[in-house]
Write an enzyme that holds these catalytic residues in place. Sequence first.
Site, PDB file in Angstrom:
ATOM      1  N   CYS A   1      29.660  22.565  27.788  1.00  0.00           N
ATOM      2  CA  CYS A   1      30.067  22.108  26.450  1.00  0.00           C
ATOM      3  C   CYS A   1      31.280  22.888  25.954  1.00  0.00           C
ATOM      4  O   CYS A   1      31.233  24.111  25.817  1.00  0.00           O
ATOM      5  CB  CYS A   1      28.898  22.289  25.475  1.00  0.00           C
ATOM      6  SG  CYS A   1      29.368  22.038  23.756  1.00  0.00           S
TER       7      CYS A   1
ATOM      8  N   ASP B   1      42.481  26.959  11.318  1.00  0.00           N
ATOM      9  CA  ASP B   1      41.017  26.853  11.394  1.00  0.00           C
ATOM     10  C   ASP B   1      40.612  26.463  12.817  1.00  0.00           C
ATOM     11  O   ASP B   1      41.450  26.077  13.623  1.00  0.00           O
ATOM     12  CB  ASP B   1      40.498  25.821  10.376  1.00  0.00           C
ATOM     13  CG  ASP B   1      39.053  26.139   9.954  1.00  0.00           C
ATOM     14  OD1 ASP B   1      38.429  27.026  10.574  1.00  0.00           O
ATOM     15  OD2 ASP B   1      38.560  25.502   9.015  1.00  0.00           O
ATOM     16  N   ASP B   2      39.327  26.572  13.103  1.00  0.00           N
ATOM     17  CA  ASP B   2      38.867  26.288  14.466  1.00  0.00           C
ATOM     18  C   ASP B   2      38.731  24.799  14.754  1.00  0.00           C
ATOM     19  O   ASP B   2      39.035  24.328  15.835  1.00  0.00           O
ATOM     20  CB  ASP B   2      37.544  27.006  14.761  1.00  0.00           C
ATOM     21  CG  ASP B   2      36.471  26.675  13.738  1.00  0.00           C
ATOM     22  OD1 ASP B   2      36.757  25.938  12.765  1.00  0.00           O
ATOM     23  OD2 ASP B   2      35.343  27.157  13.867  1.00  0.00           O
TER      24      ASP B   2
ATOM     25  N   CYS C   1      28.139  13.595  19.181  1.00  0.00           N
ATOM     26  CA  CYS C   1      27.734  14.253  20.432  1.00  0.00           C
ATOM     27  C   CYS C   1      26.517  13.538  20.996  1.00  0.00           C
ATOM     28  O   CYS C   1      25.467  13.472  20.350  1.00  0.00           O
ATOM     29  CB  CYS C   1      27.396  15.713  20.182  1.00  0.00           C
ATOM     30  SG  CYS C   1      26.731  16.507  21.664  1.00  0.00           S
TER      31      CYS C   1
ATOM     32  N   CYS D   1      20.007  26.045  19.317  1.00  0.00           N
ATOM     33  CA  CYS D   1      19.201  27.258  19.325  1.00  0.00           C
ATOM     34  C   CYS D   1      19.712  28.267  20.331  1.00  0.00           C
ATOM     35  O   CYS D   1      20.687  28.061  21.030  1.00  0.00           O
ATOM     36  CB  CYS D   1      17.750  26.975  19.692  1.00  0.00           C
ATOM     37  SG  CYS D   1      17.231  25.296  19.718  1.00  0.00           S
TER      38      CYS D   1
ATOM     39  N   CYS E   1      32.938  14.696  22.424  1.00  0.00           N
ATOM     40  CA  CYS E   1      33.245  14.468  21.016  1.00  0.00           C
ATOM     41  C   CYS E   1      34.732  14.247  20.793  1.00  0.00           C
ATOM     42  O   CYS E   1      35.152  13.822  19.717  1.00  0.00           O
ATOM     43  CB  CYS E   1      32.724  15.629  20.168  1.00  0.00           C
ATOM     44  SG  CYS E   1      33.366  17.229  20.700  1.00  0.00           S
TER      45      CYS E   1
ATOM     46  N   CYS F   1      32.625  19.440  29.232  1.00  0.00           N
ATOM     47  CA  CYS F   1      32.310  18.242  28.455  1.00  0.00           C
ATOM     48  C   CYS F   1      33.157  18.194  27.192  1.00  0.00           C
ATOM     49  O   CYS F   1      33.159  19.137  26.400  1.00  0.00           O
ATOM     50  CB  CYS F   1      30.824  18.241  28.080  1.00  0.00           C
ATOM     51  SG  CYS F   1      30.360  16.836  27.037  1.00  0.00           S
TER      52      CYS F   1
END
Lengths: 460, 460, 460, 460
Positions: free
Chosen positions: A249, A358-359, A395, A11, A450, A447
Amino acid sequence: MDFCDKMREECGVIGMFDLGGGDVGKDLCYGLFALQHRGHMSCGIVTNDDYKLTRIKDNGHVNDVFDVRAIERLKGKIGLGHVRFTGGADLQENIQPITTRYCKGTISLAKNGFITNAETLRTALEDDGAIFQSKRDTEVIMHLIARARTTCPSAETSMLEVMESLEGAYSMILMSPKKLMAVRDPRGFRPLCMGRKGSAVVFASESCALDAMGAEFERDIEPGELVCVDMKNGVRSFRDFCGARTSLCMYEYVYFSRPDSILDGNEVYAFRERSGRLLARACPADADVVCGVPDGGTVYAQGYANETGIPLKASVMKNKFSSRNLFTHDAAGRENAIKLKYNVLRQTVAGKRIALVDDSLMRGDTARRIVTMLKNAGAKEVHLRIGSPRIIHDCPYGVQMPGEKDLLAAGGRTNEEMCAYLGCESIGFLPIESLRETELDGRFTYCTSCLDRKTRLKMK
Amino acid sequence: MDFCDKMREECGVIGMFDLGGGDVGKDLCYGLFALQHRGHMSCGIVTNDDYKLTRIKDNGHVNDVFDVRAIERLKGKIGLGHVRFTGGADLQENIQPITTRYCKGTISLAKNGFITNAETLRTALEDDGAIFQSKRDTEVIMHLIARARTTCPSAETSMLEVMESLEGAYSMILMSPKKLMAVRDPRGFRPLCMGRKGSAVVFASESCALDAMGAEFERDIEPGELVCVDMKNGVRSFRDFCGARTSLCMYEYVYFSRPDSILDGNEVYAFRERSGRLLARACPADADVVCGVPDGGTVYAQGYANETGIPLKASVMKNKFSSRNLFTHDAAGRENAIKLKYNVLRQTVAGKRIALVDDSLMRGDTARRIVTMLKNAGAKEVHLRIGSPRIIHDCPYGVQMPGEKDLLAAGGRTNEEMCAYLGCESIGFLPIESLRETELDGRFTYCTSCLDRKTRLKMK
Amino acid sequence: MDFCDKMREECGVIGMFDLGGGDVGKDLCYGLFALQHRGHMSCGIVTNDDYKLTRIKDNGHVNDVFDVRAIERLKGKIGLGHVRFTGGADLQENIQPITTRYCKGTISLAKNGFITNAETLRTALEDDGAIFQSKRDTEVIMHLIARARTTCPSAETSMLEVMESLEGAYSMILMSPKKLMAVRDPRGFRPLCMGRKGSAVVFASESCALDAMGAEFERDIEPGELVCVDMKNGVRSFRDFCGARTSLCMYEYVYFSRPDSILDGNEVYAFRERSGRLLARACPADADVVCGVPDGGTVYAQGYANETGIPLKASVMKNKFSSRNLFTHDAAGRENAIKLKYNVLRQTVAGKRIALVDDSLMRGDTARRIVTMLKNAGAKEVHLRIGSPRIIHDCPYGVQMPGEKDLLAAGGRTNEEMCAYLGCESIGFLPIESLRETELDGRFTYCTSCLDRKTRLKMK
Amino acid sequence: MDFCDKMREECGVIGMFDLGGGDVGKDLCYGLFALQHRGHMSCGIVTNDDYKLTRIKDNGHVNDVFDVRAIERLKGKIGLGHVRFTGGADLQENIQPITTRYCKGTISLAKNGFITNAETLRTALEDDGAIFQSKRDTEVIMHLIARARTTCPSAETSMLEVMESLEGAYSMILMSPKKLMAVRDPRGFRPLCMGRKGSAVVFASESCALDAMGAEFERDIEPGELVCVDMKNGVRSFRDFCGARTSLCMYEYVYFSRPDSILDGNEVYAFRERSGRLLARACPADADVVCGVPDGGTVYAQGYANETGIPLKASVMKNKFSSRNLFTHDAAGRENAIKLKYNVLRQTVAGKRIALVDDSLMRGDTARRIVTMLKNAGAKEVHLRIGSPRIIHDCPYGVQMPGEKDLLAAGGRTNEEMCAYLGCESIGFLPIESLRETELDGRFTYCTSCLDRKTRLKMK
């Protein structure tokens, strides 16, 4: 879209207190609109006009829930807002900000993040006779604040006491009858910044919201900091929880945040363009054109082209309109969804060797479909380049993503196996090591759970 | 958005006839979705299931009006659809396709373009006792067809008779009880193409719709051609009105059409990238970065950067979500609208000399606001480059645009005057002459009415 | 409700012209609301503010389509409105009033009734090149007026010419740019009256609408009369088609109209109360209580009780809220619908002999269900009494009703057979002959087509 | 309607547990529909399918919130529902049943009535650290149950403990993960009954709901009783709080409940018809016709006519459709509202002396307007007769009504003063003493707080 092949952020939050007494409703709407990319399913704003609360929240985009007339209703010099990426069939009462009465009046809360020990805290509260009207961790926080407030002398000391027991990622805005507070968890997982607009103090998840409101960026809220604003004391900072090693993050930079936001000193666009350049150095491609997968890959492709001098050309076009009602939500529908979303530029592609950038790579469904389309349109070769490292873990801090078994780069898959699945000639990822050269602010550690289950990446 | 600083195209059309008898509803929806950029305010589809018509039309996007259940209702092997850029308060009955009963059953019509002599034709019909339920020129066409049909032996001969009296721009799809027809005006102002998907024949405004449907592009409908499809005779072409000198609308290439469409042999993306290169040659700039104004200027900026070798970097970000309910529709609201839509990338821009590339210049409001934002963010210089020539006249063929007095490049304004207004260091437009080098298909001549009141531009 | 066991009237119309220049929108809404019982599925109003039309129409009740803000939008001194009993999935453009442009500007039409030769007229028009956008007979009328107007000197003379060719039942309001016209067919099937409110002239299907508007009733429009209102000539009456023998629809009195309306001199309530008394004389019952089937039978039961002196007590209660979404529309749903709609008063009913009075008997489903409920609640005997004669034929003038095979009293069924089906001890209908004693206005003759295929019933 | 000139009841509740395991959703909808008169602004149902809850609730009528598809979603063998007369702008989360999680899972609650010591209880809870998401007294009850449950061995013992602290009127249904409970306060202010349908146990506010569901009435829940249903123990009754003197609300009989309901042994219709007869004896009138003010006065008028032999005739007609959007909510709108709602029967009224019967008299606005309408239509005399005693006090048990200063019969006003205000020739109320002769069940005493501040009226 249900077939999202990306991570999903929780959010965006916003808060505003005009010490000069002006209404904050309109600016909150504008700021919230700028945070729409952080959650487009539901949104809400609560304003406080001398203890009279106005609450407007619903499923839908900011532009759907708030119009000129709604904005006029949002009277008051204090307020806060929230966008979130869940909604739809969801009960309206789960839409944030949530507001409860407690011994000192009302308290409203907008939160970004995920409390990792919420379940434990909830069970303890229930065993002590508490009731819950949702499964939200926000309600747990509300209970803790209300209980703390029976012994603490103020809202801010209550919040500090609650921070003792919270674990996980949280950037929050709280509004008590007379105060607005901004809180960032001690490890700083989620961004949160502060600005000024005339006599008003503003808090927002990303700096782009300040720009949309016409506010001046002042500084980021520090990891562990609580900032409290009220008429009597103005702006006060509480740093009881500051100073821990941070875990910003990494995917806020890779994907979540808007390119024009500056988070903890780092412009997101610059990070991505630089990642594209580093990718070009680490994984060059013998290509005629560089092409980004829209929209996420666009900036990385610019960096890749700028570094290599290979012409940047669009080979894939994305239809910007939503198509989600047009197909069923099964496998066949998923195919249609991608077909409706993307199309190739036939004359540009024909006979060319393409570096497709791509990302990130999750399931690989979209990439596979686009590679197929390019090949069908006559592309000679497709070299897939990913602007971030291989994602191989879930995550632990609440970001929603496919399970590990669905992550294409996980499970020890080789580049050859991935190329075979995707139909491309080669594939290359940004090495984790290169992340250390992206020139993010060196005061912090980041961090990368992942990617490698670690949370303390340092810059070079 | 009401404050659109662009030309506005009339609409997009689509039609499909499955000679093998399959339902066409789903493919029509998918094709129409791909044409959404040609009109996003209202849309409709009519299908014909052995004379039983299903009509679904409403204000809103394709994705709002058609969902999986609507698609299932659209039974029948013949059908046609339409998107248009007007809607809202508009009466639902003005939404196309329009359907009327006449002596031979029903006829449905979807039209893109503008009949320039409609008012004259309507008055003559009214004086002869006709009634009109709208101000649409489509209703005029319906009356003419119905009257022609009382003496002509077939729907197609009736249509050909009607073409004698129509003037202006029109690409149309018509559906009679047993036939599907596609018609393009003799000068070919608006595009119209034809494809195949298995046993089905497809017509669409742009080839990108064929791609979304999974159809194969076959050819463009020729200016002046009428193509008629029925079970008995298959596909027949009537070329009674072919052969005139053509006036393909140049702004279909500059702005209206999707980059991935191929119109009359020309890929739109390639035209724009080439225009960007030609612009770079005609109007170079001493800049550190090239930046496109999203979304229209993006491709031109790629061409500009590819030609000059200057790095392409985003300096301006566009919020992709709609914001139109969030502000009032007056001057103050207009400012807010632009502020909410665009934001700059501060770290990328600071201290830089920027070549800012856009597709066209109308009022200049958006450009002025963006230049101001760039300067406020620390840009050292801004050099505005426009990928098309100066627009100085109204469109006589129905494209909606600001009046001549509101066109910044009209009225003999010098570059210096424009720079003063916009706040940029220099400005440059693509010379009309350069349009002749954009390598558009040389079989046709092109309409540049808005640039020089001429309609016969030839390629070199 | 779909399971309606009643005849269904076509619609209600209203019109108003304020010669003093005031706005008529609000009064039209109030009048239309009073006509809601004549059609509750869709409604519309068109007002004319010096040639600028405002059209508001939609599916739903008057209270849903028109609110205070809608009323404010309805500017203009001339206007007309319509309620109809069809709607829902129906296309919005079929909702009346319909408006078309013709050689003299626009014309709007609201019609109650059914043109019996519409199909013939339509075919002739189509063969002459006309187009139709609906299957409405209103559109046929519009075409005829437009064609007549090319040779007639005025709107009213055009309308009179059109009346030559129309057959069937019609009470209509028309609005041309400067005039408001009210027309009633020569046999006067449907009611239409006229009133005054200050400087305004009002037309309405029933006088109850005048009451709701605060207007004074002036007189009924005569069968065959055309009344035309304009600023120049005030109110003019054209009686070219007056004087034929009339066929006022008997079911306007039996069921369609509101009890408080006075139609052609007859108060509907008084007719029904008197019918109840006549029924009591013709078909007495040895009962402890009289009970009406709500709502239609209520007034008849009052008359029955007043005549006999037997106490009137409710035995059946009707839930006034709509329940139509709560059940499926099949046979099982039909049962549920009746169960949800009606309930019995157990203590009142137990051990009693009941004279159960209803207005009419169509299929008999509702009556059968109610008789069963009464018996289950302990009623000793049920004597069904019907306040109107046996319905045994379809209506040739457009009233919708079950087919003849579904009419319980048709097909020569005996009272014993009907009692066996319904489960009651006895049944009695008002004799046709008694209708002649209901004291309806003797200047007119009445249509009883559905009872005996005759259209000229005279009063005694 | 906002201009309601009646008392307003709080709500209606329903619950069902099918020990045989069938789904209860459909029956709950049907039962709730039958309770619609107790609250038509919002409604909700929660079902429990082996711990999986389905919650559907919204503003609007039962028929709007629940359709066939909603009913199908309501899976589970346990469920409860609620209708209430507040809604609209109200937040959706205030709509009952409310559901919370507590230490033993979830608990849902539907309540009718008003806890008089809720504020005291809430403050104590807040001071102990509790949070509240609403101002509902239901949430107070939830907190008390959750806290009791930390020491009590079961849901039912927790509820009994909570009953110790609750004061006021409450009839409630509660659903825990495995149990359904029905609770009625010790003085029995609000009705609550119990029935059976096959293997299912049903609870409802009024017996008419059982009829609509097809259930058999079994008995009333006793004042102070708690009935608990679960699979293990079946139906168990807890009478810890039974035996106190009761205070059944007299206005449940006068106005709130449906005529066909039987509450605590009394059929509401019979009470009202008898009240009408007693009124006729106490306050005769020299009248030509008796007329009830619809809908509330209808049954009283029947009693009055039956007792006196004066013919019962409708003189006033009520439009059954809602009109509340059609006027502003000020004094002028109030006039319009009454004018749109009521109309007189002119021919029936003219020259007559009318005994006008209503159920109760609050402000008198409606009565005054109707008297005026009757007089304007030519009524010779109007004698107002009220079927219940003078209302002169507020309700201390939560029924919403105008303040004492707005009650026409309060403040010592004489009959002459009331007649002068209302414009009628005479007025008469049912004497309080007559209430004792209405033959209500003599086992109970009744609350007449609003009439004489007493709560223990005994029958003769």
